[in-house]
Structure formats: structure tokens, C-alpha cells
Scaffold this active site. Sequence first.
Site, PDB file in Angstrom:
ATOM      1  N   GLU A  75      11.187   4.085 -23.150  1.00 32.75           N
ATOM      2  CA  GLU A  75      10.427   4.687 -22.055  1.00 32.75           C
ATOM      3  C   GLU A  75      10.097   3.689 -20.940  1.00 32.75           C
ATOM      4  O   GLU A  75       8.913   3.449 -20.628  1.00 32.75           O
ATOM      5  CB  GLU A  75       9.136   5.316 -22.585  1.00 32.75           C
TER       6      GLU A  75
ATOM      7  N   GLU B 295      12.289  10.810 -29.764  1.00 29.90           N
ATOM      8  CA  GLU B 295      10.868  11.004 -30.106  1.00 29.90           C
ATOM      9  C   GLU B 295      10.470  12.427 -29.758  1.00 29.90           C
ATOM     10  O   GLU B 295      10.910  12.971 -28.735  1.00 29.90           O
ATOM     11  CB  GLU B 295       9.938  10.062 -29.323  1.00 29.90           C
TER      12      GLU B 295
HETATM   13  C1  BG6 Z   1       5.620   7.585 -26.677  1.00 37.59           C
HETATM   14  C2  BG6 Z   1       5.749   6.163 -27.136  1.00 37.59           C
HETATM   15  O1  BG6 Z   1       5.331   7.536 -25.335  1.00 37.59           O
HETATM   16  O2  BG6 Z   1       4.597   8.372 -27.180  1.00 37.59           O
HETATM   17  C3  BG6 Z   1       5.065   5.882 -28.452  1.00 37.59           C
HETATM   18  O3  BG6 Z   1       7.085   5.756 -27.176  1.00 37.59           O
HETATM   19  C4  BG6 Z   1       3.707   6.570 -28.477  1.00 37.59           C
HETATM   20  O4  BG6 Z   1       4.986   4.495 -28.631  1.00 37.59           O
HETATM   21  C5  BG6 Z   1       3.958   8.072 -28.413  1.00 37.59           C
HETATM   22  O5  BG6 Z   1       2.912   6.201 -29.542  1.00 37.59           O
HETATM   23  C6  BG6 Z   1       2.722   8.948 -28.528  1.00 37.59           C
HETATM   24  O6  BG6 Z   1       1.860   8.754 -27.448  1.00 37.59           O
HETATM   25  P1  BG6 Z   1       0.354   8.266 -27.650  1.00 37.59           P
HETATM   26  O7  BG6 Z   1      -0.085   7.823 -26.322  1.00 37.59           O
HETATM   27  O8  BG6 Z   1      -0.384   9.458 -28.126  1.00 37.59           O
HETATM   28  O9  BG6 Z   1       0.449   7.187 -28.651  1.00 37.59           O
END
Ligand code: BG6
Length: 461
Positions: A166, A364
Amino acid sequence: MFKKFPNNFIFGAAMSAEQTEGHGTTYKALTNWDLFYSKYPERFFNNVGPNITSDLMNHYSEDIKLFKEIGLTGLRYGFSWSRLFPEGDYTKPNKKAIIYYYDFIKSLKDNGINPFMSLVHFDMPSYLIKNGGFLNQDYIAHFTKYCQFIFQEFGKQVEYFVTFNEPMVVSECSYLLKYHWPLENDFKKMINSIHIMNLCNAIAVQELRKINQTSKIGLVLDLNYPYPKDDTNESDLEAVNNYRLLKFYSYSHPAMKGCYKKEYLELLKTLKIDLNLTDNDLELLKNNIIDFIGVNFYRPTRLQKPKVKINLKGLKFDQFFEEYILPNAEMNKDRGWEIYPQALYDTIMWVKHEYNNFPMFITENGMGVSNEEQFIINNQVNDQYRIDFVKRHLDSIYLAINDGANVGGYFMWAAIDNWSWINAYKNRYGFIRVELENQKRTIKKSGLWYKEISKNRGYDD
Ligand code: BG6
């Protein structure tokens, strides 16, 4: 109807080094997160910083068994640059760290789990931060040495490498929105950091191919598909167009087409931002297109025309597009994100059409939920909401594959509960629960469900 996924489709999950290792069992340099936390601990949920993690390095044998148990056939993880090179001297790698990563990857493979290894996932060693981070061209020289080392050392073991996770989030959060260290608010710096990461991405492709023709390398982008408030309103459509240029094309075009999109450069010109592209830059990008794109998808973006005009002295995103919350939208209230699986289908089809059916993985997608202990029944988190969330997103992937998209796998965020940057442990994401007090692991209901999906290569609708 039984929804069957292709035989080689990877049912995986994801996590990152910084979010699971903490200080770990070897010496490491401080990272941007350590620096941020040491200055502003109150910016982190409940004041919990990067050292309180699921302590992966002391538990990985057990964890990998659990990963196998929940049916993972792929794991997205990554190297910690700060651990491998605590001093920033690339002739002096940390031997203990090498052994750890070597053994981790070997154990994954011994358990039938294909490792996808990122070089950078939101982390930066403090010696680079002190040097100016992405704003100092020196980053490129360091990155080149770092990636050369990784490919030499782990190239034979790893089939799939990822350069950056990202990078747009890194650019905007570090240099415009003040969510990541160094907490700056400067549009031009954000754009420059994008360029540096694009060059580094291409360099990694080049360096890998010099020494290894079999491993594949990709870039992971967060693509929160944008929809206009009114698709007959020119200004709303322009907002979507601006969003795409700044947040999607800025990275997707260099990585998958080998050049910046003309309209992106034109927009920068109107903003009086010059990337000072050299012939070498253009050649580097052109000759080093990635092998696959990783799509991180959590939510759609709802956009309308901006209320404020472009102001060259203080550029902000809301001068190009304004986000709003759709009335009556289905929300994950804990994270404040809309749930709309159709947008994953639309994202995949966008990549398919825009980039000639480029090979892709959903790297993801997941649901962070607060106070999951409230859902514990007989020692197990009964996370039916996560099962529903994942299944509905798999439905979108299934549909897209049937419509011809080239999607090779799905990686649920996260394999195991982990530290979520400034949100720390506000929300839990894992298939596996971790009790932070004693590091006890238990598979959630969703983990057992995933095992069946993976075993059957699909599910009954
Ligand atoms: C993604 C990242 O943006 O979202 C992760 O690659 C992150 O590292 C995940 O943990 C979830 O977002 P957040 O801000 O709730 O941790």
C-alpha cells in the site's frame, strides 16, 4: 450451488513483520513506528505501541501449525529491514535474523503454505528516517542494496515477492494526512514520495530478474473503489476521476504499464509539480513491469464534488474530491468502513479492463472488530460476522473469475490477531485469537470455517 474455485487458487491469509514481531528475539534498529511512539504514545489506541505484539518470533512453530490447521495454502508476510540490517550497513547483515526468516519460510513450505514475502510493509529503519526517508534520493541506493541482498539470500526459497505494501497509504499518511511518521502535511512531498517508491519498485523488478528468472514480483495497492454520488453529475464524475488519478493511477500505471499516465502528469503540471523525470527514470519504469498486482480491498469510497477550490499554496485531497458516507450504508462501525462486496468485483474488473487482465491476487481483505471477547463461547470467538464478510467477498471473486478475471488467490487480513498501527488492538482481525496477557492462541470459528473452504476449494451457497 457449489462455488468451486480453480484448483491452484490460493486460500491464504496475511500479516506483516512490524505488526507481529515486536522487538522479537534478535537485535533490530528502531523503526519509524518506534520513533513515532516514543514521541506521541497518546496517538496510539490505549497508548499501546509497536512492541506489544503476538510475539511471532517466539511462537512461529506453533503458529505455522495453526496456519496449516485452518487450511492456509499461502501466507503473506514480510521481512523487517530494521532487523536484517540494524546498522544500515549492507555488508553486515544480522545473521540471527537471516536464520529466523530462513527457518520461518522453510517451515511454511514444509507445511504446504506458499510464502509471499514483502520487502516493505509500512516500516522504515530509523537511520533512513533520520536521513529524510522517501524525500532523500539516498533511499533508492539503500533500497537497492537491501533488495539485492534479499533476492540473493532468499530468491531460491521464495516464489512470490512483494516490493511495497500500500505505498499510496504510506505516501498520504506520512506526508499529507499526519497518520504515519514523520506526520507531515505537504502535498508536493507526498507526490515526490510516490515517485521514489515507483522507481524503487522498478529497481526491485530489475534486480530480481538479474539473478532469478523463476520468482515473481508484485506490488500491493490499496484500491478502495470510488463511486460518484450522482453518476450523471459532471463534477461528481470529475471528483472520481481525480481520485483515480491521484490514488490509483499514480502507482498502478508505472507498475503495470511502465509509465505515468498522461492525465496524471498533466494534473501535476496544473499543480506546478514537476517530477523531473529523467530518461533513465523513463527507461527504468518501461523495462521493469511487475509480474502480478496485489489488491488490498476493504471498502468502497463514496465521492462527490469538492466544496473548496484548488489552492496551490495548500493543496489537500478535499480540493479534488470529497468523501461522504452513503446514507443507510451497511457499516463496520468499529472500523468506520462501509461493507460493500460488489466494490471488490468492480475493482477486479477495473484492473482486468485497464491492464489487460493483469495477473492479480487479493492480498488483503478483512474485518476488524472491537472487543471480540464478547463473542467468546466455550473458549472460541464465535465470529459469524467475519465468516459472512469473507464469504460475501469470495462471492465477488468467484463471479469475477467466472467473468474471466485472472485472480490467483485470496489472503484474508489477518492470519492471526495483530497490532494495527495507531489503532493498536482496538479492532481484532485474525482467524486466530491471541490473548496478549499470556500469548495463548485459539482458532476462531472463522478459522475452522476457512479450513473447510480451503479443503473443498469452495463452498455451497
Ligand atoms: C491495511 C494494512 O491497510 O489495512 C495493514 O496493509 C492494516 O497493515 C490493515 O493492519 C487494517 O487496517 P487497520 O488500520 O485497521 O489496521
